[in-house]
Motif scaffolding. Sequence first.
Motif, PDB file in Angstrom:
ATOM      1  N   ALA A  70     -10.904  -6.486  23.791  1.00  0.00           N
ATOM      2  CA  ALA A  70     -10.772  -7.395  22.702  1.00  0.00           C
ATOM      3  C   ALA A  70      -9.855  -7.242  21.176  1.00  0.00           C
ATOM      4  CB  ALA A  70     -12.376  -8.091  22.074  1.00  0.00           C
ATOM      5  N   ASP A  71     -10.218  -5.617  21.094  1.00  0.00           N
ATOM      6  CA  ASP A  71      -8.996  -4.512  19.906  1.00  0.00           C
ATOM      7  C   ASP A  71      -7.838  -4.509  20.076  1.00  0.00           C
ATOM      8  OD1 ASP A  71     -12.054  -4.199  18.611  1.00  0.00           O
ATOM      9  OD2 ASP A  71     -12.624  -2.272  19.413  1.00  0.00           O
ATOM     10  N   LYS A  72      -8.059  -4.043  20.874  1.00  0.00           N
ATOM     11  CA  LYS A  72      -6.295  -4.151  21.539  1.00  0.00           C
ATOM     12  C   LYS A  72      -5.385  -5.537  21.320  1.00  0.00           C
ATOM     13  CE  LYS A  72      -6.822   0.150  22.641  1.00  0.00           C
ATOM     14  NZ  LYS A  72      -6.122   1.170  21.155  1.00  0.00           N
ATOM     15  N   ILE A 116       5.422  -6.936  21.717  1.00  0.00           N
ATOM     16  CA  ILE A 116       4.595  -7.213  22.494  1.00  0.00           C
ATOM     17  C   ILE A 116       4.569  -6.170  23.181  1.00  0.00           C
ATOM     18  CG2 ILE A 116       4.681  -8.497  24.916  1.00  0.00           C
ATOM     19  CD1 ILE A 116       5.565 -11.187  22.740  1.00  0.00           C
ATOM     20  N   THR A 117       6.734  -5.366  23.571  1.00  0.00           N
ATOM     21  CA  THR A 117       6.312  -4.327  24.310  1.00  0.00           C
ATOM     22  C   THR A 117       5.972  -3.104  23.871  1.00  0.00           C
ATOM     23  OG1 THR A 117       8.726  -5.324  24.127  1.00  0.00           O
ATOM     24  CG2 THR A 117       8.028  -3.039  25.215  1.00  0.00           C
ATOM     25  N   GLY A 118       5.645  -3.258  22.869  1.00  0.00           N
ATOM     26  CA  GLY A 118       5.083  -1.900  22.037  1.00  0.00           C
ATOM     27  C   GLY A 118       3.450  -1.101  22.310  1.00  0.00           C
ATOM     28  N   LYS A 119       2.925  -3.123  22.538  1.00  0.00           N
ATOM     29  CA  LYS A 119       1.333  -2.834  22.144  1.00  0.00           C
ATOM     30  C   LYS A 119       0.801  -3.188  23.494  1.00  0.00           C
ATOM     31  CE  LYS A 119       0.105  -1.877  18.109  1.00  0.00           C
ATOM     32  NZ  LYS A 119      -0.403  -0.894  17.859  1.00  0.00           N
ATOM     33  N   SER A 120       1.346  -3.723  24.510  1.00  0.00           N
ATOM     34  CA  SER A 120       1.670  -3.857  25.689  1.00  0.00           C
ATOM     35  C   SER A 120       0.815  -3.411  27.127  1.00  0.00           C
ATOM     36  CB  SER A 120       2.598  -4.856  26.478  1.00  0.00           C
ATOM     37  OG  SER A 120       2.704  -6.151  26.444  1.00  0.00           O
ATOM     38  N   PRO A 121       1.025  -2.114  26.796  1.00  0.00           N
ATOM     39  CA  PRO A 121       0.092  -0.605  27.965  1.00  0.00           C
ATOM     40  C   PRO A 121      -0.986  -0.293  27.442  1.00  0.00           C
ATOM     41  CG  PRO A 121       2.955   0.241  26.919  1.00  0.00           C
ATOM     42  CD  PRO A 121       2.655  -1.064  26.215  1.00  0.00           C
TER      43      PRO A 121
END
Length: 157
Positions: A70-72, A116-121
């Motif tokens: 949930a945090d991520k 989106i790309t930066g946080k997706s991993p």
Amino acid sequence: MKTWIKRSLYSLVGASIVLGGLSACGHNRHGHGSSMSAEDQAQMRGKIVERVSSKLDLNAEQKQRLNVLADKLQEQRAALVGKTTNPRADMQALVAGDKFDRSRAQTLVAEKTAAITGKSPEVIAAMADFYDSLTPAQQTKVREAMQKGRHGWWHRG
């Protein structure tokens, strides 16, 4: 299909459902989730975590992993919203002149894609950690809820 690809796809779908639930709850209560105060967001997030925890009968470790997820998701959502205080105004600015502002539109898309790309991993890792911590019976419940669609037991009501 390779196992890691399947897991990634399942993770993205699961994350989308959870994020959709967070967004839907925020939207229904305040019109726009981004207009919620930090306190309201935390309260709503807590309710969602409790609902999912209750439905899946999570233990303490699983609940902790759900909180990390949930945090991520909240971090990714904040990065996606970015500095924009009024997304409607941003869209209206694209058509304010006699020509569509293509370069500004491309910049907006690039900003959102980078968020989106930066946080997706991180989101994928958190989703995978949470899902992999579930028992086979709990995983079955998740799959069944996903098959029911948007208005399964993830949805309020």
